[in-house]
Scaffold this motif. Structure first.
Motif, PDB file in Angstrom:
ATOM      1  N   ILE A  39     -34.072   3.745  -4.356  1.00 31.24           N
ATOM      2  CA  ILE A  39     -32.609   3.087  -4.593  1.00 31.24           C
ATOM      3  C   ILE A  39     -31.769   3.431  -3.341  1.00 31.24           C
ATOM      4  O   ILE A  39     -30.697   2.647  -3.134  1.00 31.24           O
ATOM      5  CB  ILE A  39     -32.347   3.591  -5.707  1.00 31.24           C
ATOM      6  CG1 ILE A  39     -30.890   3.109  -6.257  1.00 31.24           C
ATOM      7  CG2 ILE A  39     -32.127   5.254  -5.837  1.00 31.24           C
ATOM      8  CD1 ILE A  39     -30.481   3.234  -7.707  1.00 31.24           C
ATOM      9  N   THR A  40     -31.786   4.448  -2.767  1.00 30.38           N
ATOM     10  CA  THR A  40     -30.798   4.792  -1.794  1.00 30.38           C
ATOM     11  C   THR A  40     -30.738   3.820  -0.632  1.00 30.38           C
ATOM     12  O   THR A  40     -29.730   3.085  -0.013  1.00 30.38           O
ATOM     13  CB  THR A  40     -30.938   6.133  -1.045  1.00 30.38           C
ATOM     14  OG1 THR A  40     -30.877   7.184  -2.179  1.00 30.38           O
ATOM     15  CG2 THR A  40     -29.723   6.569  -0.181  1.00 30.38           C
ATOM     16  N   GLY A  41     -31.788   3.641  -0.056  1.00 31.21           N
ATOM     17  CA  GLY A  41     -32.091   2.291   0.913  1.00 31.21           C
ATOM     18  C   GLY A  41     -31.778   1.125   0.447  1.00 31.21           C
ATOM     19  O   GLY A  41     -30.806   0.391   1.348  1.00 31.21           O
ATOM     20  N   GLY A  42     -32.159   0.714  -1.039  1.00 36.02           N
ATOM     21  CA  GLY A  42     -31.243  -0.591  -1.353  1.00 36.02           C
ATOM     22  C   GLY A  42     -29.831  -0.513  -1.291  1.00 36.02           C
ATOM     23  O   GLY A  42     -29.176  -1.632  -1.184  1.00 36.02           O
ATOM     24  N   LEU A  78     -34.614  -2.583  -5.336  1.00 31.27           N
ATOM     25  CA  LEU A  78     -33.927  -4.035  -5.955  1.00 31.27           C
ATOM     26  C   LEU A  78     -32.965  -3.432  -6.655  1.00 31.27           C
ATOM     27  O   LEU A  78     -31.756  -4.011  -6.931  1.00 31.27           O
ATOM     28  CB  LEU A  78     -35.141  -4.657  -6.877  1.00 31.27           C
ATOM     29  CG  LEU A  78     -35.930  -5.425  -5.991  1.00 31.27           C
ATOM     30  CD1 LEU A  78     -37.012  -6.077  -6.987  1.00 31.27           C
ATOM     31  CD2 LEU A  78     -35.319  -6.387  -5.093  1.00 31.27           C
ATOM     32  N   SER A  79     -32.812  -2.361  -7.319  1.00 34.67           N
ATOM     33  CA  SER A  79     -31.946  -1.697  -8.121  1.00 34.67           C
ATOM     34  C   SER A  79     -30.586  -1.429  -7.307  1.00 34.67           C
ATOM     35  O   SER A  79     -29.580  -2.027  -7.468  1.00 34.67           O
ATOM     36  CB  SER A  79     -32.150  -0.671  -8.907  1.00 34.67           C
ATOM     37  OG  SER A  79     -31.390  -0.040  -9.744  1.00 34.67           O
ATOM     38  N   GLY A  80     -30.794  -0.650  -6.062  1.00 30.53           N
ATOM     39  CA  GLY A  80     -29.675  -0.408  -5.267  1.00 30.53           C
ATOM     40  C   GLY A  80     -29.081  -1.663  -4.443  1.00 30.53           C
ATOM     41  O   GLY A  80     -27.873  -1.878  -4.278  1.00 30.53           O
ATOM     42  N   LEU A  81     -30.246  -2.603  -4.292  1.00 26.22           N
ATOM     43  CA  LEU A  81     -29.508  -3.730  -3.820  1.00 26.22           C
ATOM     44  C   LEU A  81     -28.648  -4.798  -4.660  1.00 26.22           C
ATOM     45  O   LEU A  81     -28.008  -5.488  -4.281  1.00 26.22           O
ATOM     46  CB  LEU A  81     -30.874  -4.667  -3.113  1.00 26.22           C
ATOM     47  CG  LEU A  81     -30.510  -5.780  -2.064  1.00 26.22           C
ATOM     48  CD1 LEU A  81     -29.743  -5.571  -1.216  1.00 26.22           C
ATOM     49  CD2 LEU A  81     -32.152  -6.538  -1.754  1.00 26.22           C
ATOM     50  N   ILE A 116     -31.173   8.040 -13.038  1.00 30.56           N
ATOM     51  CA  ILE A 116     -31.936   7.980 -11.859  1.00 30.56           C
ATOM     52  C   ILE A 116     -31.225   6.906 -10.663  1.00 30.56           C
ATOM     53  O   ILE A 116     -31.809   6.882  -9.675  1.00 30.56           O
ATOM     54  CB  ILE A 116     -33.386   7.170 -12.021  1.00 30.56           C
ATOM     55  CG1 ILE A 116     -33.187   5.842 -12.949  1.00 30.56           C
ATOM     56  CG2 ILE A 116     -34.191   8.332 -12.814  1.00 30.56           C
ATOM     57  CD1 ILE A 116     -34.686   5.243 -13.174  1.00 30.56           C
ATOM     58  N   GLY A 117     -30.003   6.473 -11.286  1.00 25.21           N
ATOM     59  CA  GLY A 117     -29.430   5.567 -10.391  1.00 25.21           C
ATOM     60  C   GLY A 117     -28.169   6.364  -9.717  1.00 25.21           C
ATOM     61  O   GLY A 117     -27.621   5.777  -8.556  1.00 25.21           O
ATOM     62  N   LEU A 118     -28.211   7.703  -9.726  1.00 24.83           N
ATOM     63  CA  LEU A 118     -27.159   8.625  -9.285  1.00 24.83           C
ATOM     64  C   LEU A 118     -27.057   8.221  -7.600  1.00 24.83           C
ATOM     65  O   LEU A 118     -25.974   8.299  -7.040  1.00 24.83           O
ATOM     66  CB  LEU A 118     -27.427   9.780  -9.588  1.00 24.83           C
ATOM     67  CG  LEU A 118     -26.376  10.864  -8.733  1.00 24.83           C
ATOM     68  CD1 LEU A 118     -24.939  10.286  -9.191  1.00 24.83           C
ATOM     69  CD2 LEU A 118     -26.522  12.366  -9.452  1.00 24.83           C
ATOM     70  N   PRO A 119     -28.323   8.365  -6.955  1.00 24.20           N
ATOM     71  CA  PRO A 119     -28.314   8.057  -5.664  1.00 24.20           C
ATOM     72  C   PRO A 119     -27.526   6.885  -5.098  1.00 24.20           C
ATOM     73  O   PRO A 119     -26.779   6.711  -4.115  1.00 24.20           O
ATOM     74  CB  PRO A 119     -29.747   8.002  -4.835  1.00 24.20           C
ATOM     75  CG  PRO A 119     -30.461   9.076  -5.928  1.00 24.20           C
ATOM     76  CD  PRO A 119     -29.758   8.454  -7.513  1.00 24.20           C
ATOM     77  N   GLY A 120     -27.997   5.759  -5.558  1.00 22.60           N
ATOM     78  CA  GLY A 120     -27.080   4.470  -5.387  1.00 22.60           C
ATOM     79  C   GLY A 120     -25.840   4.346  -5.705  1.00 22.60           C
ATOM     80  O   GLY A 120     -24.917   3.873  -5.202  1.00 22.60           O
ATOM     81  N   VAL A 121     -25.455   5.051  -6.899  1.00 23.03           N
ATOM     82  CA  VAL A 121     -24.013   5.114  -7.185  1.00 23.03           C
ATOM     83  C   VAL A 121     -23.345   5.787  -6.125  1.00 23.03           C
ATOM     84  O   VAL A 121     -21.946   5.355  -5.751  1.00 23.03           O
ATOM     85  CB  VAL A 121     -24.008   5.888  -8.890  1.00 23.03           C
ATOM     86  CG1 VAL A 121     -22.374   6.075  -8.965  1.00 23.03           C
ATOM     87  CG2 VAL A 121     -24.618   4.962  -9.839  1.00 23.03           C
ATOM     88  N   LEU A 122     -23.589   6.877  -5.790  1.00 24.90           N
ATOM     89  CA  LEU A 122     -22.968   7.539  -4.770  1.00 24.90           C
ATOM     90  C   LEU A 122     -22.812   6.886  -3.607  1.00 24.90           C
ATOM     91  O   LEU A 122     -21.722   7.013  -2.780  1.00 24.90           O
ATOM     92  CB  LEU A 122     -23.784   8.746  -4.221  1.00 24.90           C
ATOM     93  CG  LEU A 122     -23.901  10.087  -5.308  1.00 24.90           C
ATOM     94  CD1 LEU A 122     -24.762  11.111  -4.758  1.00 24.90           C
ATOM     95  CD2 LEU A 122     -22.470  10.274  -5.902  1.00 24.90           C
TER      96      LEU A 122
END
Length: 260
Positions: A89-92, A155-158, A194-200
């Protein structure tokens, strides 16, 4: 302070939650377009807000309703999917923040149309009669679960969709799950934050995230997910699949119209 953002977020979360309960996805399919159309958030803000609203276990009422109806999944497989998701997720999200908002929106539209076409054409697997035997999705859990989770994370991060939009069809194909079993697995996977890294990553952008809106979305999502799950357990898998494909096309068209 005006309650309008909170109320708009509540209505958006209710819509997204109902979708999540019915189809087992994170709700971003509806919430990302609606946050842009109703509140005027740009694509990046709408995606980040959707991921942030999913940090709370808002899908728990839907998970409990599926289980009450006798639908089961594998906690081991759920844990493996989560590990893969966190790796991706972080990369996306980092890639999404490096793309102009208009290009990100058009990429989101194209992705929705591809998913709609794939979902409509996908055939339900021919499942053996399990009878009273307990479900066993442990075979190939690491081999298939880890890459499925990682793809969902990217895909979630993106896109802000939560990843379930690809998890469900891949679980059905690789583990011979029914539509309802795949949906329950997807919802269970989204219970931890689990979405926390992307949210940050999204929160560190210049525009930040609209936290009052996010609070309303989270509250509405929990109620909508419970109501949607009650509907889903009464529908056949093939009808769910077709309705999901139609909804994906409708959301893509809304985003196209927003651009004019």
């Amino acid at each position: 302070m005006s309650p309008a953002p909170l109320l708009a977020g509540l209505a958006t979360g209710l819509s997204g939650g109902a979708l999540a309960g019915v189809f087992g996805v994170g709700g971003g399919l509806v919430m990302v377009p609606l946050l842009g159309l109703i509140l005027g958030l740009d694509q990046r803000q709408a995606q980040g807000a959707t991921l942030a609203a999913m940090l709370l276990p808002t899908g728990l009422p839907a998970v409990l309703e599926y289980r009450r109806r006798g639908i089961r999944t594998s906690l081991r497989l759920v844990a493996i999917l989560i590990l893969g998701f966190l790796a991706g997720i972080t990369g996306g999200a980092a890639v999404a923040n490096g793309i102009p908002a208009s290009a990100l929106r058009w990429g989101f539209i194209a992705f929705l149309l591809i998913i709609a076409m794939h979902t409509w054409r996908r055939k339900e697997p021919a499942l053996p009669d399990r009878g009273a035997e307990p479900l066993d999705f442990s075979r190939g859990a690491w081999r298939y679960g880890l890459p499925i989770g990682a793809l969902a994370g990217v895909l979630s991060g993106l896109t802000g969709l939560g990843g379930a939009i690809v998890v469900i069809p891949l679980l059905a194909a690789r583990f011979r799950m029914t539509q309802h079993e795949a949906q329950l697995t997807s919802l269970a996977m989204l219970l931890p934050p689990i979405g926390l890294p992307g949210v940050l990553v999204y929160a560190r952008t210049g525009s930040g995230l609209p936290w009052r809106v996010i609070g309303g979305v989270a509250l509405g999502f929990a109620l909508g997910a419970f109501l949607g799950a009650r509907v889903a357990t009464r529908l056949r898998g093939a009808r769910l699949k077709q309705a999901f494909a139609v909804l994906a096309v409708a959301m893509a068209l809304l985003l196209v119209l927003r651009g004019h």
